[in-house]
Design a protein around this motif. Structure first.
Motif, PDB file in Angstrom:
ATOM      1  N   ASN A   1       0.570  -1.319  -0.038  1.00 17.64           N
ATOM      2  CA  ASN A   1       0.009   0.044   0.097  1.00 17.64           C
ATOM      3  C   ASN A   1       0.957   1.363   0.078  1.00 17.64           C
ATOM      4  N   GLU A   2       1.927   1.267   0.682  1.00 22.02           N
ATOM      5  CA  GLU A   2       2.843   2.314   0.785  1.00 22.02           C
ATOM      6  C   GLU A   2       3.386   2.697  -0.777  1.00 22.02           C
ATOM      7  N   VAL A   3       3.532   1.766  -1.734  1.00 21.27           N
ATOM      8  CA  VAL A   3       4.115   2.027  -3.020  1.00 21.27           C
ATOM      9  C   VAL A   3       2.657   2.517  -3.865  1.00 21.27           C
ATOM     10  N   LEU A   4       1.526   1.867  -3.806  1.00 20.51           N
ATOM     11  CA  LEU A   4       0.442   2.189  -4.559  1.00 20.51           C
ATOM     12  C   LEU A   4      -0.081   3.688  -4.166  1.00 20.51           C
ATOM     13  N   PHE A   5      -0.099   4.028  -2.954  1.00 22.01           N
ATOM     14  CA  PHE A   5      -0.653   5.208  -2.353  1.00 22.01           C
ATOM     15  C   PHE A   5       0.404   6.448  -2.172  1.00 22.01           C
ATOM     16  N   LYS A   6       1.726   6.067  -2.410  1.00 27.17           N
ATOM     17  CA  LYS A   6       2.608   6.978  -2.055  1.00 27.17           C
ATOM     18  C   LYS A   6       2.199   8.677  -2.878  1.00 27.17           C
ATOM     19  N   GLN A   7       2.087   8.680  -3.986  1.00 27.74           N
ATOM     20  CA  GLN A   7       1.973   9.778  -4.707  1.00 27.74           C
ATOM     21  C   GLN A   7       0.576  10.494  -4.125  1.00 27.74           C
TER      22      GLN A   7
END
Length: 326
Positions: free
Chosen positions: A66-72
């Protein structure tokens, strides 16, 4: 001298799953939408007021965190809260700021987004409190001692025991300034009431009045449902006739918008056939009272006490009528 006012608008986040082709699991997209709750309710659910903020292939959740998917998205929220958006026209100019206020949606989507257990058959399936599954089935009102807090959340994260806490991982949206999963995650009218509680209630109510007590036949029920004057605003969400086979199996085929109309007018349509003292009629009355309360545009100062009383009344009545757990 007049003070300087800063306009900060709250933003709601809704996760959803899109099927690009019917019954095709190879083309599923995860989507995140944003809406502004300060918009008048008659416009809030229109497409022009719902903004797509993120799309990703649903299978990406298996390979990326989730950290990667929602970083932006998280960075965007922090940017909007810190610097806002500057608006300028011939008559007025100012900077509007935005703050992530709540995450809401269907239970599975929200749990995936905030890092809670995704199985609702787990021992601790609730994101709002740490009640266990067995207690939940008979719990008429919330136990405030079990409500999740920042401190209890942090302790559960340290334990790293999802089967004993219900938390799989830290909510990545806690990195949004001013947001925390224990205070900024809520329930959803459509999924939790119209497609959830109300659906369970009305299936047993209809089975009772049609097949158990025979207050009216399936044909009479569908005739009234079809010919009732719902008014100009509700006609578009007119509930459809129901199949006898579905009603016998305690099933109702309605969209959430149709269920909303059905709940609003059920008493007017069928109240004359059902004795006021009937327990199942009282179940309908109790869920209708809850619906009226949560749809209110304004709430009194004692709203928490009133809602607690309404929920207690409804849950007691459901246990009485259903013979099953909540």
């Amino acid at each position: 001298m007049l003070g300087t006012y800063i306009h900060i608008l709250p933003a709601l986040v809704y996760p959803s799953l899109l099927h690009l082709q019917p019954d095709c699991f190879l083309h599923k997209l995860g989507a995140v939408y944003i809406s502004l709750p300060c918009i008048p309710p008659e416009y809030r659910s229109t497409l022009n007021c719902i903004f797509v903020s993120l799309l990703f292939h649903s299978d990406d959740r298996k390979f990326f965190t989730n950290e990667v998917l929602f970083k932006q998205l998280i960075q965007d929220f922090n940017e909007l809260a810190a610097h806002g958006i500057y608006f300028n026209n011939d008559h007025h100019s100012e900077t509007i700021y935005f703050q992530l206020a709540l995450i809401q949606g269907d239970n599975l989507g929200v749990h995936q987004l905030i890092g809670h257990n995704e199985s609702f058959n787990s021992t601790y399936p609730c994101r709002l409190c740490s009640v266990d599954k067995e207690t939940m089935h008979t719990q008429i009102v919330e136990d405030k001692s079990l409500i999740r807090t920042v401190d209890s959340y942090d302790r559960d994260l340290i334990r790293n025991a999802p089967s004993q806490t219900g938390i799989k991982e830290k909510c990545v949206f806690n990195d949004v300034n001013g947001f925390h999963a224990t205070a900024s995650v809520t329930v959803d009218l459509m999924h939790d009431i119209l497609e959830g509680v109300a659906h369970y209630d009305m299936t047993i109510v209809l089975h009772h009045i049609i097949f158990d007590k025979k207050y009216l036949s399936v044909a009479d029920f569908n005739s009234i449902l079809t010919n009732f004057n719902y008014g100009i605003k509700s006609t578009i969400n007119k509930p459809p006739p129901q199949r006898e086979s579905n009603l016998r199996q305690k099933k109702i085929s309605m969209l959430s918008s149709e269920m909303l109309t059905f709940l609003k007018y059920f008493g007017v349509m069928f109240g004359e056939f059902i004795p006021e003292s009937d327990d199942f009629w009282q179940l309908y009355v109790s869920v209708r009272a809850v619906l009226s309360f949560v749809l209110s545009k304004t709430l009194p100062q004692c709203s928490e006490v009133q809602l607690t009383a309404l929920v207690r009344c409804h849950n007691k009545q459901f246990l009485l009528c259903s013979g099953e757990g909540l």
